[in-house]
Structure formats: structure tokens, C-alpha cells
Design a protein around this motif. Structure first.
Motif, PDB file in Angstrom:
ATOM      1  N   TYR A  57       0.857  -1.191   0.000  1.00 37.66           N
ATOM      2  CA  TYR A  57       0.000   0.000   0.000  1.00 37.66           C
ATOM      3  C   TYR A  57       0.892   1.240   0.000  1.00 37.66           C
ATOM      4  N   ASP A  58       0.670   2.124  -0.930  1.00 37.73           N
ATOM      5  CA  ASP A  58       1.516   3.300  -1.118  1.00 37.73           C
ATOM      6  C   ASP A  58       1.129   4.423  -0.146  1.00 37.73           C
ATOM      7  N   VAL A  59       1.417   4.209   1.147  1.00 34.51           N
ATOM      8  CA  VAL A  59       1.077   5.208   2.164  1.00 34.51           C
ATOM      9  C   VAL A  59       2.283   5.638   2.995  1.00 34.51           C
ATOM     10  N   ALA A  60       3.482   5.276   2.578  1.00 32.95           N
ATOM     11  CA  ALA A  60       4.680   5.639   3.344  1.00 32.95           C
ATOM     12  C   ALA A  60       4.802   7.151   3.503  1.00 32.95           C
ATOM     13  N   ASP A  61       4.489   7.914   2.434  1.00 34.39           N
ATOM     14  CA  ASP A  61       4.599   9.374   2.520  1.00 34.39           C
ATOM     15  C   ASP A  61       3.628   9.971   3.524  1.00 34.39           C
ATOM     16  N   LEU A  62       2.547   9.262   3.837  1.00 35.30           N
ATOM     17  CA  LEU A  62       1.591   9.740   4.825  1.00 35.30           C
ATOM     18  C   LEU A  62       2.049   9.454   6.255  1.00 35.30           C
ATOM     19  N   LEU A  63       2.893   8.438   6.438  1.00 36.01           N
ATOM     20  CA  LEU A  63       3.211   7.952   7.775  1.00 36.01           C
ATOM     21  C   LEU A  63       4.655   8.163   8.223  1.00 36.01           C
ATOM     22  N   ILE A  64       5.614   7.965   7.343  1.00 36.28           N
ATOM     23  CA  ILE A  64       7.016   7.890   7.743  1.00 36.28           C
ATOM     24  C   ILE A  64       7.757   9.186   7.411  1.00 36.28           C
ATOM     25  N   ALA A  65       8.412   9.752   8.417  1.00 37.25           N
ATOM     26  CA  ALA A  65       9.238  10.949   8.231  1.00 37.25           C
ATOM     27  C   ALA A  65      10.653  10.528   7.852  1.00 37.25           C
ATOM     28  N   GLU A  66      11.203  11.169   6.850  1.00 34.72           N
ATOM     29  CA  GLU A  66      12.569  10.855   6.455  1.00 34.72           C
ATOM     30  C   GLU A  66      13.581  11.743   7.162  1.00 34.72           C
ATOM     31  N   SER A  67      13.117  12.808   7.796  1.00 35.04           N
ATOM     32  CA  SER A  67      14.024  13.716   8.511  1.00 35.04           C
ATOM     33  C   SER A  67      13.348  14.219   9.777  1.00 35.04           C
ATOM     34  N   GLU A  68      14.144  14.790  10.656  1.00 36.93           N
ATOM     35  CA  GLU A  68      13.620  15.369  11.895  1.00 36.93           C
ATOM     36  C   GLU A  68      12.610  16.471  11.592  1.00 36.93           C
ATOM     37  N   THR A  69      12.853  17.246  10.557  1.00 31.34           N
ATOM     38  CA  THR A  69      11.957  18.340  10.184  1.00 31.34           C
ATOM     39  C   THR A  69      10.566  17.833   9.828  1.00 31.34           C
ATOM     40  N   GLU A  70      10.492  16.689   9.149  1.00 30.64           N
ATOM     41  CA  GLU A  70       9.189  16.135   8.763  1.00 30.64           C
ATOM     42  C   GLU A  70       8.434  15.535   9.943  1.00 30.64           C
ATOM     43  N   SER A  71       9.128  15.280  11.049  1.00 31.00           N
ATOM     44  CA  SER A  71       8.475  14.621  12.184  1.00 31.00           C
ATOM     45  C   SER A  71       8.003  15.597  13.252  1.00 31.00           C
ATOM     46  N   THR A  72       8.464  16.816  13.212  1.00 33.71           N
ATOM     47  CA  THR A  72       8.116  17.770  14.272  1.00 33.71           C
ATOM     48  C   THR A  72       7.451  19.011  13.702  1.00 33.71           C
ATOM     49  N   HIS A  73       6.743  19.679  14.567  1.00 33.66           N
ATOM     50  CA  HIS A  73       6.072  20.913  14.197  1.00 33.66           C
ATOM     51  C   HIS A  73       6.375  21.957  15.256  1.00 33.66           C
ATOM     52  N   ARG A  74       6.689  23.126  14.844  1.00 32.65           N
ATOM     53  CA  ARG A  74       6.926  24.216  15.778  1.00 32.65           C
ATOM     54  C   ARG A  74       5.592  24.888  16.058  1.00 32.65           C
ATOM     55  N   GLY A  75       5.333  25.184  17.295  1.00 29.47           N
ATOM     56  CA  GLY A  75       4.064  25.809  17.631  1.00 29.47           C
ATOM     57  C   GLY A  75       4.051  26.254  19.074  1.00 29.47           C
ATOM     58  N   TRP A  76       2.893  26.208  19.670  1.00 27.11           N
ATOM     59  CA  TRP A  76       2.717  26.722  21.021  1.00 27.11           C
ATOM     60  C   TRP A  76       3.214  25.764  22.090  1.00 27.11           C
ATOM     61  N   VAL A  77       3.506  24.522  21.750  1.00 26.09           N
ATOM     62  CA  VAL A  77       3.957  23.544  22.739  1.00 26.09           C
ATOM     63  C   VAL A  77       5.446  23.764  23.023  1.00 26.09           C
TER      64      VAL A  77
END
Length: 135
Positions: A57-77
Motif C-alpha cells: 500500500y503506497d502510504v509511506a509518505d503519509l506515515l514515515i518521516a525521512e528527517s527530523e523536520t518532517e516529524s516535528t512541528h513548531r508551535g505553542w507547545v
């Protein structure tokens, strides 16, 4: 494909297979085409499950981050190091994308053994995107 839901050791040198119950939400559900299925794969770890599932199933781009930037979000936390308690994170290259989560039996994989989490027949693997947590 084994549909009995039992871990099976094939004779003749074939690899062991494991059947898990997969639940998909959001965009993963749309891409896979169904919310729930039994899935049989060779091996018994989350890594082996994902290798097989993401090949089919071609869903890797929806689930797996290839870098730290793709896995985190900057915000109010606040940053994790500024929060009390222990915060676990999978190593870079083995993280889910921001707003996506992979759970085994209701627990985030990073709170288990990451992609090396062992799976048994009948375990529930949830592939969630988007995952949104609100107070």
C-alpha cells in the motif's frame, strides 16, 4: 496469506508469518480503501510489518518521516527538554510524520520498542493520519 490469525512457522525453511489486525484512519484509510483488515506478513516486528505493508500500500509518505523536520512541528507547545517527565522519541529515519502516529495495541510505538516492537498474532496496529490530540 494466512487468515487464521495465528503465528505460523512454515516447514521447509520458510520464514515465520504473523497476522495482525490493521486499523487505518483519515488519509491512510482513504488511500488503503478500507478502515480495517487482517494483514499477514513475514516476520514478527513492527519494522517487518511496515516493510511489507508499505510495499503493498503506497502510504509511506503519509506515515514515515525521512528527517527530523518532517516529524516535528513548531508551535505553542514547549520543547520536550523544557517539559517535565521523560519524553521518548524514535531515532531519525524511524519516526512518523508530524500529525501521524503508528500504534500497537493502543500505544504509540515510540513508547514501546519503536520499529523493533515485537508483534504477535492478533495484535492491533493502527495507522493514523491525521492524529490530532486535544486537551
Amino acid at each position: 496469506m494466512v487468515s487464521t490469525g495465528h503465528r505460523l512457522e512454515e516447514s521447509g525453511g520458510n520464514a515465520a508469518t504473523t497476522t495482525v489486525d490493521v486499523k487505518c484512519t483519515g488519509h491512510v484509510r482513504t488511500a488503503v480503501g478500507q478502515p480495517r483488515m487482517e494483514y499477514t506478513f513475514e516476520g514478527d516486528t513492527l519494522r517487518e510489518f511496515l516493510d511489507a505493508f508499505l510495499e503493498e500500500y503506497d502510504v509511506a509518505d503519509l506515515l514515515i518521516a525521512e528527517s527530523e523536520t518532517e516529524s516535528t512541528h513548531r508551535g505553542w507547545v514547549p520543547d520536550a527538554e523544557d517539559l517535565p517527565g521523560t519524553w521518548r522519541k524514535n531515532p531519525e529515519g524511524e519516526q512518523s510524520r508530524r500529525y501521524a502516529r503508528i500504534c500497537v495495541n493502543g500505544r504509540f510505538n515510540e513508547h514501546l520498542d519503536g520499529l523493533d516492537t515485537e508483534l504477535e498474532a492478533g495484535d492491533r496496529v493502527a495507522l493514523m493520519y491525521p492524529f490530532i490530540y486535544c486537551c
